[in-house]
Design an enzyme around this catalytic site. Structure first.
Site, PDB file in Angstrom:
ATOM      1  CE  LYS A  19      -2.204  -0.730   3.883  1.00 54.37           C
ATOM      2  NZ  LYS A  19      -1.621  -2.030   4.263  1.00 54.37           N
ATOM      3  NE  ARG A  93      -3.377  -0.738  10.693  1.00 53.83           N
ATOM      4  CZ  ARG A  93      -2.351  -0.186  10.055  1.00 53.83           C
ATOM      5  NH1 ARG A  93      -2.406   1.054   9.666  1.00 53.83           N
ATOM      6  NH2 ARG A  93      -1.287  -0.903   9.810  1.00 53.83           N
ATOM      7  NE  ARG A 132       7.875  -3.090   5.161  1.00 59.30           N
ATOM      8  CZ  ARG A 132       6.559  -2.890   5.244  1.00 59.30           C
ATOM      9  NH1 ARG A 132       5.927  -2.335   4.251  1.00 59.30           N
ATOM     10  NH2 ARG A 132       5.883  -3.259   6.305  1.00 59.30           N
ATOM     11  NE  ARG A 144       7.088  -0.539   9.589  1.00 57.37           N
ATOM     12  CZ  ARG A 144       5.861  -0.539   9.093  1.00 57.37           C
ATOM     13  NH1 ARG A 144       5.653  -0.087   7.870  1.00 57.37           N
ATOM     14  NH2 ARG A 144       4.850  -0.995   9.796  1.00 57.37           N
ATOM     15  NE  ARG A 155       2.912  -4.556  11.073  1.00 61.34           N
ATOM     16  CZ  ARG A 155       3.881  -4.498  10.160  1.00 61.34           C
ATOM     17  NH1 ARG A 155       5.014  -5.156  10.358  1.00 61.34           N
ATOM     18  NH2 ARG A 155       3.726  -3.805   9.074  1.00 61.34           N
TER      19      ARG A 155
HETATM   20  P1  AMP Z   1       1.638   0.772   9.116  1.00 62.57           P
HETATM   21  O1  AMP Z   1       2.866   1.544   8.768  1.00 62.57           O
HETATM   22  O2  AMP Z   1       0.397   1.277   8.411  1.00 62.57           O
HETATM   23  O3  AMP Z   1       1.829  -0.704   8.938  1.00 62.57           O
HETATM   24  O4  AMP Z   1       1.368   1.023  10.678  1.00 62.57           O
HETATM   25  C1  AMP Z   1       2.322   0.645  11.634  1.00 62.57           C
HETATM   26  C2  AMP Z   1       1.692   0.603  13.010  1.00 62.57           C
HETATM   27  O5  AMP Z   1       1.199   1.899  13.370  1.00 62.57           O
HETATM   28  C3  AMP Z   1       0.504  -0.324  13.165  1.00 62.57           C
HETATM   29  O6  AMP Z   1       0.884  -1.664  13.404  1.00 62.57           O
HETATM   30  C4  AMP Z   1      -0.217   0.298  14.358  1.00 62.57           C
HETATM   31  O7  AMP Z   1       0.436  -0.017  15.565  1.00 62.57           O
HETATM   32  C5  AMP Z   1      -0.027   1.787  14.102  1.00 62.57           C
HETATM   33  N1  AMP Z   1      -1.106   2.354  13.268  1.00 62.57           N
HETATM   34  C6  AMP Z   1      -0.969   2.913  12.035  1.00 62.57           C
HETATM   35  N2  AMP Z   1      -2.146   3.322  11.561  1.00 62.57           N
HETATM   36  C7  AMP Z   1      -3.066   3.024  12.507  1.00 62.57           C
HETATM   37  C8  AMP Z   1      -4.483   3.184  12.599  1.00 62.57           C
HETATM   38  N3  AMP Z   1      -5.192   3.731  11.598  1.00 62.57           N
HETATM   39  N4  AMP Z   1      -5.089   2.758  13.733  1.00 62.57           N
HETATM   40  C9  AMP Z   1      -4.388   2.215  14.749  1.00 62.57           C
HETATM   41  N5  AMP Z   1      -3.069   2.011  14.725  1.00 62.57           N
HETATM   42  C10 AMP Z   1      -2.393   2.416  13.611  1.00 62.57           C
END
Ligand code: AMP
Length: 197
Positions: A19, A93, A132, A144, A155
């Site tokens: 994404k 989410r 990654r 990360r 996740r």
């Molecule tokens: P991502 O980079 O989108 O994979 O997000 C990394 C982490 O950030 C996730 O595993 C959550 O801990 C937190 N996070 C990001 N976006 C959200 C969201 N919309 N709601 C809740 N937690 C989020």
């Protein structure tokens, strides 16, 4: 797509579906602002802000940050915009986030344009995430903390439980556009562009 007026694209798909990369290119080519909540939260963690300190253990565990925090963050972000021309990557989410976003967008007179769903089989996702992490390390970039196999699995589980229901949510509203997320970056981008035009 036109270069003016409101446009709201929401990228849905499991962690590791690509994404972020696809949203970034679409934002560049269509003149949209990418809003990645994961990036925003990681930036707070890196800067050691109060919010960053609060959410770091949650990110490290692969869990979701509370809805009210995310909703307030997005509200502030959107309120500062003249035209709402955005791509959401990683938000909403949960159903509560999706409903709050609908209310915010309604207030702004900027309805959802489309919701591409990047579909990638489960067995490829963990592999992509771990890869990654490996590639970032090889380039000497920060890895990360949640790109380990164990947290990646957590996740995926959180995605299935909390975020997958949003597929129905947007399908019911006629916004969902399924896209095969397996292929080269260009191939997948071509499919996304095709469903948006
Ligand atoms: P991502 O980079 O989108 O994979 O997000 C990394 C982490 O950030 C996730 O595993 C959550 O801990 C937190 N996070 C990001 N976006 C959200 C969201 N919309 N709601 C809740 N937690 C989020």
């Amino acid at each position: 797509m036109t270069q003016s007026g409101n446009k709201v694209v929401i990228f849905l798909g499991p962690p590791g579906a690509g994404k972020g990369t696809q949203a970034e290119r679409l934002a560049r080519e269509e003149g949209l602002t990418k809003i990645s909540t994961g990036d925003i939260l990681r930036d707070h963690v890196a800067r050691g802000t109060e919010l960053g300190q609060q959410v770091k253990p949650i990110l490290d565990a692969g869990a979701l940050v509370p809805d009210d925090i995310l909703i307030a963050l997005i509200r502030d972000y959107l309120r500062g915009m003249n035209a709402v021309r955005v791509i959401f990557d990683g938000f909403p989410r949960t159903r509560a986030q999706a409903e709050a976003l609908d209310r915010l967008l309604e207030d702004l007179g900027a309805p959802v344009t489309a919701v591409p769903l990047l579909e990638v089989p489960d067995e490829l996702l963990i592999e992509r995430i771990v890869e990654r992490g490996r590639q970032a390390a090889a380039r000497g970039e920060p890895v990360r903390s949640d790109d380990t196999e164990e947290v990646a699995r957590r996740r995926q589980q959180v995605y299935r439980e909390q975020t997958q229901p949003l597929i129905d949510y947007y399908e019911t509203r006629g916004h969902l556009r399924s896209v095969d997320g397996v292929g080269t970056m260009d191939e997948v981008y071509g499919r996304i562009a095709a469903v948006l035009h």
